[in-house]
Design a protein around this motif. Structure first.
Motif, PDB file in Angstrom:
ATOM      1  N   ARG A   1      34.008  30.738 -26.432  1.00 51.17           N
ATOM      2  CA  ARG A   1      34.329  29.927 -25.249  1.00 51.17           C
ATOM      3  C   ARG A   1      35.569  29.078 -25.513  1.00 51.17           C
ATOM      4  NH1 ARG A   1      30.152  26.355 -23.988  1.00 51.17           N
ATOM      5  NH2 ARG A   1      28.868  28.147 -23.567  1.00 51.17           N
ATOM      6  N   MET A   2      35.685  28.474 -26.698  1.00 48.24           N
ATOM      7  CA  MET A   2      36.851  27.645 -27.033  1.00 48.24           C
ATOM      8  C   MET A   2      38.125  28.484 -27.108  1.00 48.24           C
ATOM      9  SD  MET A   2      35.881  24.545 -27.104  1.00 48.24           S
ATOM     10  CE  MET A   2      34.806  24.976 -25.754  1.00 48.24           C
ATOM     11  N   ALA A   3      37.982  29.783 -27.391  1.00 49.80           N
ATOM     12  CA  ALA A   3      39.138  30.681 -27.436  1.00 49.80           C
ATOM     13  C   ALA A   3      39.491  31.212 -26.040  1.00 49.80           C
ATOM     14  CB  ALA A   3      38.853  31.848 -28.379  1.00 49.80           C
ATOM     15  N   GLY A   4      38.729  30.785 -25.021  1.00 52.57           N
ATOM     16  CA  GLY A   4      39.013  31.211 -23.659  1.00 52.57           C
ATOM     17  C   GLY A   4      38.349  32.516 -23.273  1.00 52.57           C
ATOM     18  N   GLU A   5      37.507  33.046 -24.128  1.00 51.76           N
ATOM     19  CA  GLU A   5      36.808  34.294 -23.823  1.00 51.76           C
ATOM     20  C   GLU A   5      35.524  33.983 -23.059  1.00 51.76           C
ATOM     21  OE1 GLU A   5      36.086  36.455 -27.445  1.00 51.76           O
ATOM     22  OE2 GLU A   5      38.022  35.865 -28.257  1.00 51.76           O
ATOM     23  N   PRO A   6      35.064  34.927 -22.256  1.00 48.92           N
ATOM     24  CA  PRO A   6      33.782  34.699 -21.578  1.00 48.92           C
ATOM     25  C   PRO A   6      32.645  34.729 -22.598  1.00 48.92           C
ATOM     26  CG  PRO A   6      34.616  36.902 -21.084  1.00 48.92           C
ATOM     27  CD  PRO A   6      35.679  36.189 -21.879  1.00 48.92           C
ATOM     28  N   ALA A   7      31.787  33.760 -22.536  1.00 48.17           N
ATOM     29  CA  ALA A   7      30.662  33.683 -23.473  1.00 48.17           C
ATOM     30  C   ALA A   7      29.459  33.096 -22.748  1.00 48.17           C
ATOM     31  CB  ALA A   7      31.043  32.841 -24.681  1.00 48.17           C
TER      32      ALA A   7
ATOM     33  N   ALA B   1      25.479  33.939 -32.392  1.00 48.06           N
ATOM     34  CA  ALA B   1      26.506  33.346 -33.259  1.00 48.06           C
ATOM     35  C   ALA B   1      27.879  33.581 -32.635  1.00 48.06           C
ATOM     36  CB  ALA B   1      26.437  33.963 -34.650  1.00 48.06           C
ATOM     37  N   GLY B   2      28.718  32.572 -32.685  1.00 49.66           N
ATOM     38  CA  GLY B   2      30.084  32.676 -32.180  1.00 49.66           C
ATOM     39  C   GLY B   2      30.240  32.369 -30.698  1.00 49.66           C
ATOM     40  N   THR B   3      29.157  31.990 -30.016  1.00 53.55           N
ATOM     41  CA  THR B   3      29.238  31.693 -28.585  1.00 53.55           C
ATOM     42  C   THR B   3      30.228  30.563 -28.309  1.00 53.55           C
ATOM     43  OG1 THR B   3      26.994  32.476 -28.165  1.00 53.55           O
ATOM     44  CG2 THR B   3      27.922  30.929 -26.561  1.00 53.55           C
ATOM     45  N   TRP B   4      30.086  29.463 -29.028  1.00 53.16           N
ATOM     46  CA  TRP B   4      30.961  28.310 -28.820  1.00 53.16           C
ATOM     47  C   TRP B   4      32.416  28.649 -29.166  1.00 53.16           C
ATOM     48  CZ3 TRP B   4      30.544  23.950 -26.263  1.00 53.16           C
ATOM     49  CH2 TRP B   4      31.487  22.950 -26.470  1.00 53.16           C
TER      50      TRP B   4
END
Length: 142
Positions: free
Chosen positions: A47-53, A41-44
Motif C-alpha cells: 500500500r505504501m508503494a502505491g500498489e493495491p493491497a 505479509a507485505g500488505t502495508w
C-alpha cells in the motif's frame, strides 16, 4: 411415447421439488462458526508503494449460529488496528457476534480505513433457509 415423456417429466419435477423441499426444511449446518480472514505479509508495504493491497473485503457478511465469529490474523510485518484491538505481527483477533446488525470498525488493513461487518439473523424458517442456501450458492459461483 407421450406417456413416457409425461412420466419422465413427472420424475424430474418430483426430484427437483424434493430438492427444494430438503433445502427449505433441513437445518443449516455449521462445521465451525469461525470466518477467518488473514492480512498477508507485505500488505502495508504494498500500500505504501502505491500498489493495491486489499487483503479481504471491506464488507463481510456473517450469519448468527452459522458463521458468527470473525477471526482476523495479522501475517503482515507491521501492527494493524481493527476497532479497539491492535494486532501485532503474528497475532489473531477473535470477535464473536451475538446480535444481527451492521457494525462499522476502523481497520488499518484497508486503504479506506473502514470495514463493515453485516451479521444476518439465523435462517430459522423454511423460506429463510431456502433464501440463505440460494444466496450462498450464488456467492460460491461468483
Amino acid at each position: 411415447m407421450t406417456r413416457r415423456l409425461i412420466a419422465a417429466s413427472a420424475v424430474v419435477l418430483v426430484a427437483s421439488m424434493s430438492g427444494v423441499l430438503a433445502a427449505a426444511l433441513v437445518p443449516v449446518p455449521s462445521v465451525t462458526r469461525d470466518q477467518i480472514h488473514e492480512i498477508p505479509a507485505g500488505t502495508w508495504a504494498r500500500r505504501m508503494a502505491g500498489e493495491p493491497a486489499t487483503p479481504f473485503p471491506e464488507r463481510i457478511r456473517l450469519v448468527l449460529g452459522v458463521n458468527d465469529v470473525l477471526v482476523l490474523r495479522n501475517q503482515d510485518d507491521v501492527p494493524h488496528q481493527f476497532g479497539p484491538a491492535l494486532m501485532m505481527p503474528g497475532q489473531s483477533f477473535r470477535l464473536p457476534f451475538t446480535t444481527a446488525s451492521e457494525f462499522q470498525f476502523a481497520c488499518t488493513a484497508h486503504a479506506s480505513g473502514q470495514m463493515v461487518i453485516v451479521v444476518d439473523p439465523h435462517p430459522d424458517t423454511p423460506w429463510a433457509r431456502l433464501r440463505w442456501r440460494a444466496q450462498r450458492a450464488l456467492e460460491l459461483r461468483g
